[in-house]
Structures are given as structure tokens and as C-alpha cells.
Design a protein around this motif. Structure first.
Motif, PDB file in Angstrom:
ATOM      1  N   LEU A  33      13.032   5.265  42.679  1.00 42.23           N
ATOM      2  CA  LEU A  33      12.282   4.205  42.004  1.00 42.23           C
ATOM      3  C   LEU A  33      12.822   3.968  40.597  1.00 42.23           C
ATOM      4  CD1 LEU A  33       8.615   5.047  43.102  1.00 42.23           C
ATOM      5  CD2 LEU A  33      10.047   3.149  43.885  1.00 42.23           C
ATOM      6  N   LEU A  34      13.174   5.069  39.905  1.00 42.62           N
ATOM      7  CA  LEU A  34      13.721   4.942  38.558  1.00 42.62           C
ATOM      8  C   LEU A  34      15.062   4.218  38.583  1.00 42.62           C
ATOM      9  CD1 LEU A  34      13.643   5.571  35.543  1.00 42.62           C
ATOM     10  CD2 LEU A  34      14.702   7.794  36.055  1.00 42.62           C
ATOM     11  N   TYR A  35      15.921   4.579  39.549  1.00 40.44           N
ATOM     12  CA  TYR A  35      17.222   3.932  39.667  1.00 40.44           C
ATOM     13  C   TYR A  35      17.061   2.443  40.002  1.00 40.44           C
ATOM     14  CZ  TYR A  35      19.267   8.617  39.704  1.00 40.44           C
ATOM     15  OH  TYR A  35      19.654   9.895  39.369  1.00 40.44           O
ATOM     16  N   LEU A  38      15.985   0.681  36.817  1.00 44.63           N
ATOM     17  CA  LEU A  38      17.103   0.515  35.893  1.00 44.63           C
ATOM     18  C   LEU A  38      18.084  -0.542  36.384  1.00 44.63           C
ATOM     19  CD1 LEU A  38      17.808   4.254  34.955  1.00 44.63           C
ATOM     20  CD2 LEU A  38      16.635   2.518  33.581  1.00 44.63           C
ATOM     21  N   LEU A  39      18.304  -0.576  37.705  1.00 44.85           N
ATOM     22  CA  LEU A  39      19.196  -1.587  38.265  1.00 44.85           C
ATOM     23  C   LEU A  39      18.625  -2.988  38.062  1.00 44.85           C
ATOM     24  CD1 LEU A  39      21.757  -2.227  39.845  1.00 44.85           C
ATOM     25  CD2 LEU A  39      20.449  -1.928  41.974  1.00 44.85           C
ATOM     26  N   GLY A  40      17.305  -3.107  38.228  1.00 47.31           N
ATOM     27  CA  GLY A  40      16.655  -4.403  37.992  1.00 47.31           C
ATOM     28  C   GLY A  40      16.777  -4.842  36.544  1.00 47.31           C
ATOM     29  N   VAL A  41      16.593  -3.894  35.623  1.00 45.80           N
ATOM     30  CA  VAL A  41      16.736  -4.208  34.195  1.00 45.80           C
ATOM     31  C   VAL A  41      18.167  -4.639  33.894  1.00 45.80           C
ATOM     32  CG1 VAL A  41      16.706  -3.231  31.866  1.00 45.80           C
ATOM     33  CG2 VAL A  41      14.858  -2.695  33.471  1.00 45.80           C
ATOM     34  N   LEU A  42      19.151  -3.943  34.500  1.00 44.85           N
ATOM     35  CA  LEU A  42      20.551  -4.291  34.290  1.00 44.85           C
ATOM     36  C   LEU A  42      20.849  -5.697  34.803  1.00 44.85           C
ATOM     37  CD1 LEU A  42      23.391  -3.464  33.408  1.00 44.85           C
ATOM     38  CD2 LEU A  42      23.726  -2.469  35.684  1.00 44.85           C
ATOM     39  N   LYS A  43      20.340  -6.021  35.995  1.00 45.49           N
ATOM     40  CA  LYS A  43      20.557  -7.359  36.552  1.00 45.49           C
ATOM     41  C   LYS A  43      19.914  -8.420  35.675  1.00 45.49           C
ATOM     42  CE  LYS A  43      21.050  -6.121  41.434  1.00 45.49           C
ATOM     43  NZ  LYS A  43      20.468  -6.272  42.808  1.00 45.49           N
ATOM     44  N   ALA A  44      18.709  -8.126  35.175  1.00 50.13           N
ATOM     45  CA  ALA A  44      18.034  -9.088  34.304  1.00 50.13           C
ATOM     46  C   ALA A  44      18.826  -9.305  33.021  1.00 50.13           C
ATOM     47  CB  ALA A  44      16.620  -8.599  33.982  1.00 50.13           C
ATOM     48  N   GLY A  45      19.400  -8.212  32.479  1.00 47.85           N
ATOM     49  CA  GLY A  45      20.208  -8.330  31.266  1.00 47.85           C
ATOM     50  C   GLY A  45      21.460  -9.156  31.495  1.00 47.85           C
ATOM     51  N   ILE A  46      22.116  -8.934  32.651  1.00 49.45           N
ATOM     52  CA  ILE A  46      23.316  -9.705  32.965  1.00 49.45           C
ATOM     53  C   ILE A  46      22.975 -11.176  33.150  1.00 49.45           C
ATOM     54  CG2 ILE A  46      25.114 -10.056  34.702  1.00 49.45           C
ATOM     55  CD1 ILE A  46      25.095  -7.035  35.171  1.00 49.45           C
ATOM     56  N   THR A  47      21.851 -11.445  33.820  1.00 54.48           N
ATOM     57  CA  THR A  47      21.422 -12.835  34.014  1.00 54.48           C
ATOM     58  C   THR A  47      21.129 -13.507  32.682  1.00 54.48           C
ATOM     59  OG1 THR A  47      20.450 -12.269  36.166  1.00 54.48           O
ATOM     60  CG2 THR A  47      19.722 -14.321  35.124  1.00 54.48           C
ATOM     61  N   LEU A  48      20.457 -12.791  31.788  1.00 52.99           N
ATOM     62  CA  LEU A  48      20.152 -13.350  30.469  1.00 52.99           C
ATOM     63  C   LEU A  48      21.427 -13.628  29.684  1.00 52.99           C
ATOM     64  CD1 LEU A  48      18.040 -14.128  28.362  1.00 52.99           C
ATOM     65  CD2 LEU A  48      18.004 -11.738  27.611  1.00 52.99           C
ATOM     66  N   LEU A  49      22.366 -12.677  29.753  1.00 53.83           N
ATOM     67  CA  LEU A  49      23.645 -12.881  29.067  1.00 53.83           C
ATOM     68  C   LEU A  49      24.376 -14.086  29.637  1.00 53.83           C
ATOM     69  CD1 LEU A  49      25.734 -11.810  27.035  1.00 53.83           C
ATOM     70  CD2 LEU A  49      26.673 -10.403  28.874  1.00 53.83           C
ATOM     71  N   PHE A  50      24.315 -14.244  30.954  1.00 49.51           N
ATOM     72  CA  PHE A  50      24.945 -15.392  31.608  1.00 49.51           C
ATOM     73  C   PHE A  50      24.323 -16.702  31.124  1.00 49.51           C
ATOM     74  CE2 PHE A  50      25.122 -18.451  35.107  1.00 49.51           C
ATOM     75  CZ  PHE A  50      26.485 -18.471  35.366  1.00 49.51           C
ATOM     76  N   LEU A  51      23.001 -16.724  31.024  1.00 48.93           N
ATOM     77  CA  LEU A  51      22.316 -17.936  30.585  1.00 48.93           C
ATOM     78  C   LEU A  51      22.617 -18.260  29.132  1.00 48.93           C
ATOM     79  CD1 LEU A  51      18.817 -17.449  32.287  1.00 48.93           C
ATOM     80  CD2 LEU A  51      20.647 -19.013  32.976  1.00 48.93           C
TER      81      LEU A  51
END
Length: 206
Positions: A33-35, A38-51
Motif C-alpha cells: 500500500l505504501l509503494y 508513493l507511485l501515485g504521488v510520483l505519477k501526480a508529480g510527473i503529470t503536474l510537471l508535464f502540465l
């Protein structure tokens, strides 16, 4: 002596082992669950950076980089001031976006004292992501219709003529024909002409 009727039951150690296995499974589930979090947070960060970077649409910059006269004939005679010129100009379009920019054909017009004295076509084209496109155009300039204007005669006699080049490209940025965003860019340049040398002394674009 032991009682013959006394019964003996084997001691089982399975309960302790089962509890240990269950705790290990719980720990593994928590780690998973922790992994996943963290993976979801990483994806959200990449999406935000992309935007914030890739999809942050910027207006391309359309400019006249340089201009030179092939011919420039003028008359400053009182009552009949006029000029005729053939000018070659180098245009640039800088695309700062991370996706390409394309636009249909348009025109670039040149003005003297607010009145149109010449124009030429800017052909349709596209500019790759994060790059600058350069091309040359030739324009015929004529102030025949302004014959008799006192301001024109005064400027010609002074040896300095001010011209204004303006254009508008109504294009769009496009990604794989899926993502499209209309983005127009305008040119507004002032050319100061030195008549004695038949050359552009100063060129400023906004």
C-alpha cells in the motif's frame, strides 16, 4: 505410577507459527500500500510537471531580423515627392513551445505615416518544437499614391524615412493531431531608412 486412564495430548506449535505468518502478511500488505501510494504521488508529480512545462503554451515571436534594399529611388521635389523601392527582408518565427506550431498563409504589410505602401505574402508553414524558422521575402514599396503629401517631401529631404512593418499569424500549436491550441502572434517593426545610403539604419520590433 501413572494413571492408566490419564490421556496425553500432543503439544501443537502451529498457532504461534500461524500468528507470525499473519503478521508478515500484514507487513507486506502495508508495504504494498505504501509503494502504491508513493507511485501515485510520483505519477501526480510527473503529470503536474508535464502540465506546467510541456502544456504551457507560449506565444511565438514573429520578427523582421534584417532588411536591405535592392533598389530605392525617390524624389523630394516640392509638390511631387515619391519613392519606389524593392526590399528584401529576413523574417524569423521563434517557437518556444515543446510542440510544433503551424500557421496558414498570411501577409505582411508596410506602412509610411499610417498608409500602406507595400505588402507581400508569408507562406503557410510549420515550426518545430523549441526552434526558430527563418525565411526571406521580397516586397515592392511605392509611395505614388502619396504624391503631393507635404510630410513625405519633408521626410525625403531630411534624408530619413520611417517605415512600419506589421503582420499577424493566426496559427496553432499541435501535438500528434490530438492536442491543438490556437495561438496567434503579431509583428510590429519600425524601420529607419537612411536615404543617402539607401539602407536600413535601425530596425526595432515589439
Amino acid at each position: 505410577m501413572a494413571d492408566k486412564n490419564q490421556r496425553w495430548f500432543p503439544v501443537s506449535f502451529n498457532n504461534g507459527g500461524t500468528q507470525i505468518d499473519e503478521e508478515q502478511r500484514k507487513r507486506r500488505r502495508k508495504k504494498c500500500l505504501l509503494y502504491a501510494f508513493l507511485l501515485g504521488v510520483l505519477k501526480a508529480g510527473i503529470t503536474l510537471l508535464f502540465l506546467l512545462t510541456i502544456l504551457r503554451f507560449r506565444t511565438p515571436k514573429f520578427r523582421i531580423r534584417s532588411a536591405a534594399f535592392e533598389t530605392f529611388d525617390f524624389s523630394a521635389a516640392a509638390g511631387t515627392p515619391s519613392f519606389n523601392a524593392r526590399m528584401r527582408a529576413e523574417l524569423t518565427l521563434k517557437n518556444s513551445n515543446f510542440i510544433k506550431y503551424k500557421f496558414p498563409s498570411s501577409d505582411i504589410a508596410f506602412y509610411y505615416n499610417g498608409e500602406r505602401v507595400g505588402s507581400t505574402i508569408v507562406p503557410d508553414s510549420r515550426v518545430r518544437a523549441r526552434s526558430t524558422k527563418e525565411w526571406d521575402v521580397v516586397v515592392e514599396l511605392s509611395a505614388v499614391e502619396l504624391i503631393g503629401r507635404e510630410q513625405l517631401g519633408s521626410d525625403l529631404r531630411s534624408g530619413v524615412l520611417m517605415l512600419n512593418g506589421r503582420s499577424r499569424l493566426s496559427g496553432k500549436v499541435e501535438l500528434l493531431k490530438l492536442l491543438k491550441k490556437k495561438k496567434s502572434t503579431e509583428m510590429d517593426c519600425i524601420l529607419t531608412v537612411n536615404l543617402s545610403k539607401r539602407m536600413v539604419r535601425d530596425l526595432r520590433c515589439e
